[in-house]
Design a protein around this motif. Structure first.
Motif, short mmCIF file in Angstrom:
data_model
loop_
_atom_site.label_atom_id
_atom_site.label_comp_id
_atom_site.label_asym_id
_atom_site.label_seq_id
_atom_site.Cartn_x
_atom_site.Cartn_y
_atom_site.Cartn_z
N UNK A 1 0.85 -1.19 0.00
CA UNK A 1 0.00 0.00 0.00
C UNK A 1 0.88 1.24 0.00
N UNK A 2 1.85 1.28 0.90
CA UNK A 2 2.82 2.36 0.80
C UNK A 2 4.23 1.78 0.88
N UNK A 3 5.12 2.42 0.15
CA UNK A 3 6.49 1.94 0.08
C UNK A 3 7.31 2.74 1.08
N UNK A 4 7.93 2.08 2.06
CA UNK A 4 8.71 2.86 3.03
C UNK A 4 9.90 3.54 2.35
N UNK A 5 10.11 4.83 2.62
CA UNK A 5 11.22 5.52 1.96
C UNK A 5 12.57 5.09 2.54
N UNK A 6 13.59 5.18 1.71
CA UNK A 6 14.96 4.95 2.18
C UNK A 6 15.47 6.28 2.71
N UNK A 7 16.01 6.28 3.94
CA UNK A 7 16.62 7.49 4.49
C UNK A 7 18.13 7.33 4.45
N UNK A 8 18.83 8.40 4.05
CA UNK A 8 20.28 8.30 4.05
C UNK A 8 20.77 8.19 5.49
N UNK A 9 21.92 7.56 5.62
CA UNK A 9 22.46 7.38 6.98
C UNK A 9 23.98 7.36 6.88
N UNK A 10 24.64 7.57 7.99
CA UNK A 10 26.12 7.59 7.93
C UNK A 10 26.65 6.23 7.53
N UNK A 11 27.78 6.25 6.89
CA UNK A 11 28.40 4.99 6.50
C UNK A 11 28.95 5.07 5.10
N UNK A 12 29.92 4.25 4.81
CA UNK A 12 30.55 4.24 3.49
C UNK A 12 29.82 3.31 2.54
N UNK A 13 30.07 3.52 1.24
CA UNK A 13 29.45 2.65 0.23
C UNK A 13 30.19 1.33 0.19
N UNK A 14 29.55 0.30 0.70
CA UNK A 14 30.19 -1.02 0.68
C UNK A 14 29.28 -2.03 -0.02
N UNK A 15 29.76 -2.50 -1.16
CA UNK A 15 28.96 -3.48 -1.91
C UNK A 15 28.98 -4.84 -1.21
N UNK A 16 30.07 -5.08 -0.50
CA UNK A 16 30.24 -6.40 0.12
C UNK A 16 29.10 -6.76 1.08
N UNK A 17 28.56 -5.75 1.78
CA UNK A 17 27.49 -6.05 2.73
C UNK A 17 26.23 -6.51 1.99
N UNK A 18 26.00 -5.91 0.82
CA UNK A 18 24.83 -6.31 0.01
C UNK A 18 25.02 -7.76 -0.46
N UNK A 19 26.23 -8.05 -0.96
CA UNK A 19 26.49 -9.38 -1.50
C UNK A 19 26.38 -10.44 -0.39
N UNK A 20 26.87 -10.07 0.77
CA UNK A 20 26.80 -11.00 1.90
C UNK A 20 25.33 -11.28 2.26
N UNK A 21 24.55 -10.21 2.30
CA UNK A 21 23.14 -10.35 2.65
C UNK A 21 22.38 -11.16 1.58
N UNK A 22 22.68 -10.85 0.34
CA UNK A 22 21.98 -11.58 -0.73
C UNK A 22 22.32 -13.06 -0.68
N UNK A 23 23.58 -13.35 -0.41
CA UNK A 23 23.96 -14.77 -0.35
C UNK A 23 23.23 -15.48 0.78
N UNK A 24 23.07 -14.77 1.88
CA UNK A 24 22.38 -15.37 3.02
C UNK A 24 20.89 -15.57 2.72
#
Lengths: 232, 480
Positions: free
Chosen positions: A95-118
């Motif tokens: 019904x509604x899509x929660x917005x993404x809010x920016x937050x502190x932290x560096x751009x790390x692709x590895x965390x995405x890949x780790x999460x996707x693999x899991x």
């Protein structure tokens, strides 16, 4: 399960054909949008990314209905951490899509890949009884990674569900002209053709819809392949 | 501004027929097609549908440059150009010149449309040219067969008003394809998306007819996964669709029309966590197993993969199964072993004649199974016609069709008699245009019933419909 010959005695329905209940056998299609939430996205980038995803939902609902698929949509954001903004759910129930809010932290692709693999596993996001299409993953970022993502990527590439997934990416803003961002994203997508670069913010909303719907439609259009050669 | 590949045409855009006539694009009707979009357009003061070929299998970036957006597997660039270029253009031009094999069933291309009108054969840019064709609009009371395959909880689901409408739809689809095949042409991409059905009457329009061509001629499609014949996939997509592959697709379409599920989907599919193109090719075509194959139980329907077929098979006429078993068991490897259209019409005529309406308004109907006596409607009689033993359920509002008397399956929709009721007895009206000889079991006399006259029917009544061929219908009480 009864076998032909005796199953027919089990029939209980005895009404008009129009009243007979029908059960669907639609394929389930998991679609994951992974969006960059680092500070560099602040401002127009993140607001347009959010707006783009909001506009995408009704189009995905229409797509799911037109092509008769059960489309589950999940949204995750990343910096050097992962956050599921919306766990995969049937797009008709979005019904509604929660917005993404920016937050502190560096751009790390590895965390995405780790999460996707899991999560790309039979006991997690791919848990489904019935037909299931290869997942669709759309990766959206505005910059090159700051981490050494390769080890996570190598592990992810051995994940069968990831290997079969249709993977596209949008590189926006300054990242659009950054060869390092291109090179890194190229390792993620199904083929180099699946990268869409968006320099102008005004094009981001349309680009999100284009990337997602084209990737989804490509799945359906493959069902009606033109032949490699014409046979005379 | 010139129109581009993979882009929709804005409303108000003006195009031209190859004869130079003006066309105005009114609105998008559908963007679901694999080869192009369909628009509502105005032409010569009337509204028509325009199919515009704008897919090339690659997706150009609309925002910036010519970067391509993913090429589907097994498709090379040249083939892509051929879809929107010369090969398909030639097919459409041929179709425009071809007389419609059945104007009451096929929405064939009427005229070729381009951005600027006439195109010369020598035009070097022809291969890159965008084009389309016009056809008549679909009436509002017809719906894509795809919508009949939706589940009950889908608001877009369409359902048949009666068993009659469902069987008539099947007969009309078969008859349309037969007409095409009799002309030496094949459809080449038969699937539910290309069939529109009136749920009240079962009337059918064959739409998206742009791949029809002379059997054996080249074409730009292989068919659609799930409906493609096994030999096409097994050949590595080198074999072109033909009449025999149409017959395979036709059987799948009919199976889904009656039972909803796909005949090759069953519990075997559980072994495959992802249904990729390769898996579909394997299960639909390379090693398909018919889910109701009496000799092979490996791929039986289950609640997840084929939840409707058993329930529907239980209420629909058993005779339908013959046609499917022939195609999905014998016809997998033997392309000439598939149920041909005339056999389908025989089978469907048997199914049709097992249906009776339960009310004078012809809204509520049922299948009469003569072997389940307790389910036979009270007063229903059985007429067994000819040497083949064709059975017809005799009940008020029933019709008798010419095909069962003449043996010509093409006459499946010509009514030669109808049943009614008078004083609690079934009566029949002769509508054949010829007199019938009727044996009355009470008077024990043979009399002549002229055209348009009614007569009563009792167990023991015999009707000679055709004096030359000696086709006789014998009436009995199926409950005795």
């Amino acid at each position: 399960m009864a076998e032909p010959g005796n199953i027919f005695e089990d029939a209980v329905f005895d009404g008009p054909i129009g009243n007979m209940p029908s059960e669907g056998t639609n394929k389930r299609l998991l679609t994951i949008m992974a969006g960059d939430a680092t500070k560099s996205m602040e401002g127009e980038s993140i607001s347009q990314l959010n707006y783009g995803m909001q506009e995408l939902v009704p189009e995905l609902q229409r797509f799911a209905s037109d092509y008769m698929v059960d489309l589950d949509l999940g949204i995750l954001s990343f910096t050097n951490s992962i956050r599921w903004e919306m766990e995969p759910m049937n797009v008709d129930q979005c019904i509604d899509v929660p917005p993404i809010h920016v937050r502190p932290g560096l751009t790390q692709y590895g965390v995405v890949y780790h999460e996707l693999n899991k999560m790309l596993a039979k006991d997690h996001l791919l848990k489904h009884e019935g037909k299931q299409a290869a997942p669709v993953i759309i990766f959206m970022t505005d910059g090159a990674p700051t981490d050494d993502y390769r080890r996570d990527l190598e592990v992810l590439k051995k994940n069968t569900y990831f290997a079969q997934a249709n993977r596209a990416a949008i590189i926006l803003g300054e990242g659009a002209n950054d060869p390092r961002a291109h090179a890194a994203v190229e390792e993620f997508v199904s083929s180099p053709d699946m990268i869409l670069t968006v320099e102008k913010h005004s094009e981001l909303v349309e680009s999100i819809k284009l990337a997602t719907l084209r990737t989804l439609k490509q799945l359906k259009e493959c069902e009606n392949d033109p032949k490699p050669d014409l046979i005379g | 501004m010139p129109l581009r590949i993979n882009e929709q045409i804005p409303a108000g855009t003006r195009l031209k027929t190859v004869a130079g006539e003006d066309i105005k694009v009114l609105e998008l009707i559908s963007a679901e097609g694999g080869q192009g979009d369909v628009y509502k357009v105005s032409w010569k003061g009337g509204n028509y549908a325009l199919k515009w070929y704008n897919r090339d299998g690659t997706y150009q970036q609309c925002t910036k440059d010519t970067q391509k957006w993913g090429c589907p597997k097994n498709v090379d660039q040249q083939a892509n150009l051929d879809v929107v270029g010369s090969a398909q253009y030639d097919t459409i031009c041929n179709l425009v010149r071809t007389p419609n094999p059945d104007p009451l069933s096929f929405k064939l291309p009427l005229v070729v449309v381009t951005e600027k009108g006439a195109v010369s054969k020598e035009d070097e840019k022809r291969k890159e040219m965008l084009f389309g064709y016009m056809m008549e609009l679909l009436p509002d009371d017809h719906f894509e067969m795809k919508d009949f395959l939706r589940s009950s909880d889908d608001p877009r689901q369409k359902t048949f008003a009666s068993f009659h409408a469902m069987i008539w739809a099947g007969m009309n689809i078969v008859a349309a394809i037969r007409t095409l095949h009799l002309k030496g042409m094949s459809y080449k991409d038969l699937k539910p998306d290309n069939i529109a059905i009136n749920p009240e009457t079962g009337h059918v329009w064959m739409i998206d007819c742009d791949n029809i061509s002379v059997d054996g001629k080249s074409c730009t499609v292989n068919g659609t996964r799930g409906y493609m014949a096994p030999e096409i996939v097994r050949s590595g997509f080198r074999l072109a669709p033909n009449i025999q592959s149409d017959q395979f697709s036709l059987a799948i379409v009919l199976f889904r029309l009656f039972y909803m599920d796909h005949p090759m989907e069953g519990k075997l599919w559980k072994k495959f966590p992802l249904i990729t193109e390769d898996v579909e090719d394997e299960l639909y075509c390379i090693h398909p197993i018919y889910n109701m194959n009496p000799q092979d139980k490996r791929n039986r329907p289950d609640k997840t993969y084929a939840p409707n077929v058993e329930r529907r098979m239980a209420i629909l006429p058993d005779v339908l199964r013959e046609g499917f078993e022939r195609t999905f068991i014998n016809g997998i490897y033997n392309i000439h072993g598939r149920t041909p259209e005339n056999s389908w019409l025989h089978i469907l005529a048997k199914a049709r004649d097992q249906l009776v309406f339960l009310d004078p308004a012809c809204k509520d109907d049922r299948v009469v199974r003569f072997n389940v006596k307790e389910k036979i409607p009270a007063g229903c009689l059985r007429m067994t016609i000819g040497k083949g033993g064709h059975e017809l359920a005799l009940y008020p509002m029933q019709s008798i069709f010419k095909d069962i008397i003449s043996g010509d399956v093409g006459e499946y929709n010509i009514r030669i008699g109808r049943a009614g009721i008078s004083k609690g007895t079934i009566i029949i009206q002769n509508l054949s245009g010829h007199p019938w000889e009727v044996y009355d079991p009470v008077a024990k006399k043979i009399g002549t019933v002229a055209d348009n006259r009614w007569f009563r029917v009792l167990p023991g009544t015999q009707i000679q419909f055709d004096a030359v061929r000696k086709v006789i219908g014998k009436v009995d009480d199926p409950c005795r």
